[in-house]
Every structure is written in structure tokens, then in C-alpha cells.
Design a protein around this motif. Structure first.
Motif, PDB file in Angstrom:
ATOM      1  N   PHE A  78      45.512  35.821  14.593  1.00 41.86           N
ATOM      2  CA  PHE A  78      44.085  36.154  14.686  1.00 41.86           C
ATOM      3  C   PHE A  78      43.559  35.954  16.100  1.00 41.86           C
ATOM      4  CE2 PHE A  78      39.888  34.116  14.855  1.00 41.86           C
ATOM      5  CZ  PHE A  78      39.066  35.067  14.267  1.00 41.86           C
ATOM      6  N   HIS A  79      42.578  36.745  16.462  1.00 42.95           N
ATOM      7  CA  HIS A  79      41.746  36.442  17.631  1.00 42.95           C
ATOM      8  C   HIS A  79      40.353  36.983  17.332  1.00 42.95           C
ATOM      9  CE1 HIS A  79      40.565  35.722  21.783  1.00 42.95           C
ATOM     10  NE2 HIS A  79      41.659  34.997  21.884  1.00 42.95           N
ATOM     11  N   PRO A  80      39.300  36.213  17.710  1.00 46.47           N
ATOM     12  CA  PRO A  80      37.944  36.647  17.345  1.00 46.47           C
ATOM     13  C   PRO A  80      37.466  37.898  18.088  1.00 46.47           C
ATOM     14  CG  PRO A  80      37.867  34.612  18.607  1.00 46.47           C
ATOM     15  CD  PRO A  80      39.313  34.869  18.297  1.00 46.47           C
ATOM     16  N   ILE A  81      38.195  38.332  19.114  1.00 51.52           N
ATOM     17  CA  ILE A  81      37.895  39.628  19.705  1.00 51.52           C
ATOM     18  C   ILE A  81      39.203  40.390  19.917  1.00 51.52           C
ATOM     19  CG2 ILE A  81      35.713  38.971  20.814  1.00 51.52           C
ATOM     20  CD1 ILE A  81      37.203  38.689  23.447  1.00 51.52           C
ATOM     21  N   GLY A  82      39.100  41.706  19.999  1.00 52.51           N
ATOM     22  CA  GLY A  82      40.281  42.549  20.135  1.00 52.51           C
ATOM     23  C   GLY A  82      40.899  42.464  21.524  1.00 52.51           C
ATOM     24  N   ARG A  83      42.039  43.111  21.683  1.00 58.25           N
ATOM     25  CA  ARG A  83      42.793  43.012  22.930  1.00 58.25           C
ATOM     26  C   ARG A  83      42.036  43.596  24.115  1.00 58.25           C
ATOM     27  NH1 ARG A  83      47.954  45.378  23.419  1.00 58.25           N
ATOM     28  NH2 ARG A  83      47.167  47.149  22.264  1.00 58.25           N
ATOM     29  N   ALA A  84      41.377  44.749  23.910  1.00 61.89           N
ATOM     30  CA  ALA A  84      40.651  45.388  25.011  1.00 61.89           C
ATOM     31  C   ALA A  84      39.459  44.542  25.453  1.00 61.89           C
ATOM     32  CB  ALA A  84      40.203  46.786  24.601  1.00 61.89           C
ATOM     33  N   ALA A  85      38.732  44.012  24.465  1.00 66.30           N
ATOM     34  CA  ALA A  85      37.563  43.176  24.778  1.00 66.30           C
ATOM     35  C   ALA A  85      37.988  41.890  25.492  1.00 66.30           C
ATOM     36  CB  ALA A  85      36.805  42.846  23.491  1.00 66.30           C
ATOM     37  N   LEU A  86      39.114  41.316  25.052  1.00 68.33           N
ATOM     38  CA  LEU A  86      39.615  40.093  25.681  1.00 68.33           C
ATOM     39  C   LEU A  86      40.040  40.363  27.117  1.00 68.33           C
ATOM     40  CD1 LEU A  86      40.376  37.091  25.335  1.00 68.33           C
ATOM     41  CD2 LEU A  86      42.643  37.837  24.624  1.00 68.33           C
ATOM     42  N   ALA A  87      40.754  41.466  27.320  1.00 65.59           N
ATOM     43  CA  ALA A  87      41.195  41.827  28.670  1.00 65.59           C
ATOM     44  C   ALA A  87      39.994  42.026  29.589  1.00 65.59           C
ATOM     45  CB  ALA A  87      42.051  43.095  28.620  1.00 65.59           C
ATOM     46  N   ALA A  88      38.959  42.708  29.076  1.00 67.16           N
ATOM     47  CA  ALA A  88      37.756  42.948  29.867  1.00 67.16           C
ATOM     48  C   ALA A  88      37.069  41.631  30.228  1.00 67.16           C
ATOM     49  CB  ALA A  88      36.801  43.856  29.096  1.00 67.16           C
ATOM     50  N   ARG A  89      37.029  40.703  29.246  1.00 68.31           N
ATOM     51  CA  ARG A  89      36.414  39.400  29.479  1.00 68.31           C
ATOM     52  C   ARG A  89      37.160  38.656  30.587  1.00 68.31           C
ATOM     53  NH1 ARG A  89      36.085  34.949  24.619  1.00 68.31           N
ATOM     54  NH2 ARG A  89      34.301  36.107  23.862  1.00 68.31           N
ATOM     55  N   GLN A  90      38.482  38.874  30.659  1.00 69.06           N
ATOM     56  CA  GLN A  90      39.311  38.187  31.650  1.00 69.06           C
ATOM     57  C   GLN A  90      39.488  39.007  32.927  1.00 69.06           C
ATOM     58  OE1 GLN A  90      42.821  37.497  29.286  1.00 69.06           O
ATOM     59  NE2 GLN A  90      41.995  35.658  28.318  1.00 69.06           N
ATOM     60  N   GLY A  91      38.799  40.156  32.983  1.00 69.91           N
ATOM     61  CA  GLY A  91      38.849  40.986  34.169  1.00 69.91           C
ATOM     62  C   GLY A  91      40.204  41.605  34.431  1.00 69.91           C
ATOM     63  N   ARG A  92      40.893  42.003  33.356  1.00 68.00           N
ATOM     64  CA  ARG A  92      42.212  42.632  33.547  1.00 68.00           C
ATOM     65  C   ARG A  92      42.366  43.816  32.589  1.00 68.00           C
ATOM     66  NH1 ARG A  92      45.268  41.227  29.279  1.00 68.00           N
ATOM     67  NH2 ARG A  92      44.573  39.434  28.074  1.00 68.00           N
ATOM     68  N   GLN A  93      43.463  44.538  32.761  1.00 68.76           N
ATOM     69  CA  GLN A  93      43.792  45.667  31.885  1.00 68.76           C
ATOM     70  C   GLN A  93      44.813  45.201  30.843  1.00 68.76           C
ATOM     71  OE1 GLN A  93      42.524  48.983  32.342  1.00 68.76           O
ATOM     72  NE2 GLN A  93      41.129  47.830  33.643  1.00 68.76           N
ATOM     73  N   ILE A  94      44.860  45.894  29.702  1.00 71.35           N
ATOM     74  CA  ILE A  94      45.939  45.667  28.743  1.00 71.35           C
ATOM     75  C   ILE A  94      47.202  46.286  29.342  1.00 71.35           C
ATOM     76  CG2 ILE A  94      46.887  46.243  26.480  1.00 71.35           C
ATOM     77  CD1 ILE A  94      44.151  46.373  25.361  1.00 71.35           C
ATOM     78  N   THR A  95      48.291  45.549  29.321  1.00 70.37           N
ATOM     79  CA  THR A  95      49.559  46.090  29.803  1.00 70.37           C
ATOM     80  C   THR A  95      50.458  46.424  28.602  1.00 70.37           C
ATOM     81  OG1 THR A  95      50.451  43.848  30.010  1.00 70.37           O
ATOM     82  CG2 THR A  95      49.446  44.809  31.970  1.00 70.37           C
TER      83      THR A  95
END
Length: 199
Positions: free
Chosen positions: A143-160
Motif C-alpha cells: 500500500f501507499h496513500p498516494i500513487g506512483r506518479a503523485a509520489l514522484a511529483a512530490r519528490q521532484g522526480r520522474q517515474i522510471t
């Protein structure tokens, strides 16, 4: 086999005290994630890498007073924050490494793991250890409370493409570790992969 956890402990130790304050709106997401795990009254469940224990309250609600709720984390400061929040009343807290759990084989009905996969030093081996403590037919929720794209954006990076949580990476990873992935959701407000322990 020993792993160097000091960097993980340092990272989370420094953030433990204000962790909940920084992510105040995760409650409903956690409740929804736990809900989809399909626990029954009396079930025995582990929150693997429980942190400040945000999942413990919904897990306890799901298994009821006769169920068993365990929370394992290797960062003392996280468990202290869980106690400070009173969440130790909902589950038994273990200072333990999810890579080497102090639990006997097949003693659990389910494992809930929030934000854990990205932090596993040896994902296949570590997921196999989670499988060891779950009975055949038992369940795993990643589980994660936000999705992969939202998490990447929060961390200032792209999904690889090599992200372990990508559906086509995670399915085979789970399959090689004793699990069969049964559903996969990656939306802005929820990441949830469910798997069943193979017999």
C-alpha cells in the motif's frame, strides 16, 4: 545475513516525530487500503514496517477484539511515536527487521505493508520472508496513500521503468517470492497491490 540499516534508521528516525503532522490526510487512504485486504474477525495480521502505526487502528477494527495485530519496525523512534499516539493499544509493537521476522512459519492470515517495497534491501528475499509467516491462501497488501506518479511529483522526480512497483515488475517479483498478485491499483490517491500466498 546482516544488512546495513543505519541509513534507513537515520532517514526515518529524523522524520519520526513530525511524520504524521506532515501527512495528515492519509487516514482515509489507510482505512481504504485495510478495507480492501478483506480481513475477517479473529484474523492475525502484521503491519510490516509499521512506522508510527497509522494502519494499526483500522487493522484492529477489521479483526476485532479476538484478532491479533502486530506492528514491526526497525526504527525505535517510529515505534516511540506510535506509542505517543496511543496506537500500541491497537496492536503489539515489535522492534524487528521485516527481513528476519521473529515469527513462526504460517502464523499469520495477512500482511499489510505501507510504502515498504521501495525500502527493501533485497526485495525478492524480503517478500519471501513475508510469505514464510503467512498461511497458504493468506494475503498481502502493498500500500501507499498516494500513487506512483503523485509520489514522484512530490519528490521532484520522474517515474522510471525500473520502479519495482510498476505492475509488470511487481507481478513477477511477487510470483517469484511465493505470492500471486490478484489486483493492482495505481491512482493519484491510492497505490494498492494485493496478493495471495500460494499453497
Amino acid at each position: 545475513m546482516s544488512h546495513d540499516h543505519s541509513h534507513v534508521q537515520e532517514f526515518f528516525g529524523a522524520r519520526a516525530a513530525d511524520w504524521d503532522a506532515r501527512f495528515p490526510d492519509d487516514g482515509p487512504a489507510y482505512a481504504s487500503g485495510v478495507d480492501r485486504l478483506g480481513l475477517r474477525e479473529g484474523d492475525r495480521v502484521l503491519d510490516a514496517g509499521c512506522g508510527t502505526g497509522r494502519a494499526l487502528t483500522p487493522l484492529r477494527a477489521a479483526v476485532g477484539p479476538t484478532g491479533v495485530v502486530l506492528g514491526a519496525d526497525l526504527t525505535p523512534a517510529m515505534l516511540e511515536a506510535a506509542v505517543a499516539a496511543g496506537r500500541n493499544h491497537d496492536g503489539r509493537l515489535l522492534l524487528a527487521d521485516v527481513a528476519v521476522l521473529p515469527l513462526r512459519a504460517q502464523c499469520l492470515d495477512a500482511v499489510f505493508a505501507a510504502g515498504l517495497v521501495a525500502h527493501l534491501p533485497q526485495p525478492a528475499e524480503n517478500l519471501r520472508e513475508l510469505a514464510r509467516v503467512v498461511r497458504p491462501g493468506g494475503r498481502l497488501a502493498l500500500f501507499h496513500p498516494i500513487g506512483r506518479a503523485a509520489l514522484a511529483a512530490r519528490q521532484g522526480r520522474q517515474i522510471t521503468p525500473d520502479d519495482l512497483r510498476a505492475q509488470d515488475r511487481l507481478g513477477p517479483l511477487l510470483a517469484g517470492s511465493g505470492w500471486r498478485m490478484t489486483s493492482y491499483v495505481d491512482e493519484d490517491a491510492l497505490f494498492l497491490a494485493l496478493a495471495i500466498r500460494e499453497g
